[in-house]
Design a protein around this motif. Structure first.
Motif, PDB file in Angstrom:
ATOM      1  N   HIS A 210      40.773  38.995  37.381  1.00  0.00           N
ATOM      2  CA  HIS A 210      42.005  38.680  38.121  1.00  0.00           C
ATOM      3  C   HIS A 210      41.915  39.240  39.542  1.00  0.00           C
ATOM      4  O   HIS A 210      41.618  40.421  39.721  1.00  0.00           O
ATOM      5  N   GLU A 228      41.044  34.112  37.477  1.00  0.00           N
ATOM      6  CA  GLU A 228      42.397  33.647  37.762  1.00  0.00           C
ATOM      7  C   GLU A 228      42.938  34.401  38.971  1.00  0.00           C
ATOM      8  O   GLU A 228      42.718  35.607  39.107  1.00  0.00           O
ATOM      9  N   ILE A 230      46.115  35.167  41.881  1.00  0.00           N
ATOM     10  CA  ILE A 230      47.543  35.231  42.125  1.00  0.00           C
ATOM     11  C   ILE A 230      47.708  35.025  43.625  1.00  0.00           C
ATOM     12  O   ILE A 230      46.910  35.531  44.404  1.00  0.00           O
ATOM     13  N   GLU A 236      53.746  35.150  45.200  1.00  0.00           N
ATOM     14  CA  GLU A 236      53.571  35.111  43.756  1.00  0.00           C
ATOM     15  C   GLU A 236      52.933  36.440  43.335  1.00  0.00           C
ATOM     16  O   GLU A 236      51.930  36.852  43.913  1.00  0.00           O
ATOM     17  N   ARG A 239      51.838  35.580  37.057  1.00  0.00           N
ATOM     18  CA  ARG A 239      51.980  34.256  36.441  1.00  0.00           C
ATOM     19  C   ARG A 239      51.428  34.420  35.033  1.00  0.00           C
ATOM     20  O   ARG A 239      50.234  34.592  34.848  1.00  0.00           O
ATOM     21  N   GLY A 240      52.343  34.438  34.051  1.00  0.00           N
ATOM     22  CA  GLY A 240      51.912  34.797  32.703  1.00  0.00           C
ATOM     23  C   GLY A 240      51.356  36.219  32.760  1.00  0.00           C
ATOM     24  O   GLY A 240      51.992  37.104  33.333  1.00  0.00           O
ATOM     25  N   THR A 243      47.910  38.911  37.054  1.00  0.00           N
ATOM     26  CA  THR A 243      48.506  39.755  38.084  1.00  0.00           C
ATOM     27  C   THR A 243      47.466  40.767  38.570  1.00  0.00           C
ATOM     28  O   THR A 243      46.471  41.009  37.891  1.00  0.00           O
TER      29      THR A 243
END
Ligand SMILES: [Zn+2]
Length: 313
Positions: A210, A228, A230, A236, A239-240, A243
């Motif tokens: 992340h 993933e 952010i 933001e 998200r789910g 982070t």
């Protein structure tokens, strides 16, 4: 100070016994040759190796960060305890007042304790299947004028942000495993290749990575189970379960502590302060450690490491 009521904080003899138990348990090991065969000399705390080729004397501080210092052992223990238990760190001035040594002694002592806190040897990669590691970079302190870069990491000259841009700051890259440990690195420049080197060398490839939307991680992200991001620029923050709040939380502890306690940190020492903050974070209360256990682990880390007078300047 009530926390120093324990005997090992009060006398040299009790401190030595405490340190010997921590370093050797029941079996005294010669730090010169590794032999278990030694005997106590007439001098308290000095042992002599029985191996024919060795025959050397040693004590519990031989080949450790406490070696050849005139500081009494129970004072060392007080300093270890203070640095391990304080949330934000302890300045040399606070240490000097709390344990009654000169400012200069407190300064050397605190750098040696930081060295003891440094994670040493081979460390396993972070993360793994089903785990999340957050990676992020931050900037701290000032780089002297003469050492500042004049171009951005992509080779363009600095424009508006110029003198206040990141070229004036020291770059730090940190990796935090969700609900677990941190590893921090002081880097000369936080560019894509530097960051990629750190990320691939320290994170297991089956990990979920992340990061924020920074382009530094785009390429290297492909090496992991998932990457993933952010999007902070779109405000933001989560998200789910995606982070970077853990790594940002770590940066804020580090910066608040450094601002409050260590105003004057030379760039060459930054990695030592990162070791100290990483150590405390990796042995925090949430992970099941209390102040005493944290201090004991720092003391155990003292063995096998040394910091010479020259290195600590
Ligand atoms: Zn020996």
């Amino acid at each position: 100070m009530s926390q120093f009521n324990a005997a090992h904080f009060q006398t040299v003899e009790a401190a030595r016994e405490y340190l010997e138990a921590l370093r050797w348990g029941g079996e005294r090991v010669c730090p010169h040759c590794g032999s278990l065969n030694s005997f106590a000399t007439k001098k308290a705390g000095i042992y002599r190796c029985r191996e024919k080729e060795c025959r050397k004397d040693f004590s519990v501080t031989t080949k450790s960060v406490m070696e050849s210092s005139h500081i009494k052992l129970h004072i060392w223990l007080q300093a270890f305890y203070l640095m391990a238990s304080s949330k934000k760190g302890v300045s040399s001035h606070q240490l000097h007042r709390a344990i009654g040594v000169t400012y200069k002694t407190a300064w050397f002592l605190s750098h040696r304790i930081r060295e003891a806190m440094r994670a040493g040897g081979l460390v396993a990669p972070m993360g793994g299947e089903g785990s999340i590691v957050e990676a992020d970079e931050t900037y701290f302190g000032n780089v002297p004028e003469s050492k500042r870069r004049t171009k951005t990491t992509s080779g363009r000259p600095f424009t508006k942000s110029g003198r206040t841009g990141p070229s004036n700051k020291r770059a730090i890259v940190s990796l935090v495993e969700r609900g677990g440990n941190v590893r921090s690195f002081h880097v000369a420049v936080a560019d894509a290749s530097t960051v990629a080197g750190i990320v691939t060398a320290n994170i297991h490839h089956e990990t979920r990575l992340h990061t924020d939307e920074s382009r530094l991680y785009t390429k290297v992200g492909a090496h992991f189970a998932t990457h993933e991001t952010i999007n902070h620029s779109h405000k933001e923050y989560a998200r789910g379960d995606v982070t970077t709040n853990s790594v940002e939380g770590y940066f804020s502890i580090f910066k608040r502590g450094m601002k409050g306690v260590y105003q004057h940190c030379a760039e060459k020492h930054l990695h030592r302060y990162l070791s100290e903050y990483d150590f405390r974070y990796n042995h925090r209360v949430k992970l099941g450690y209390n102040d005493g256990e944290r201090a004991d682990l720092a003391i155990k880390g003292a063995a096998g490491k040394r910091l010479t007078y020259r290195q600590s300047h």
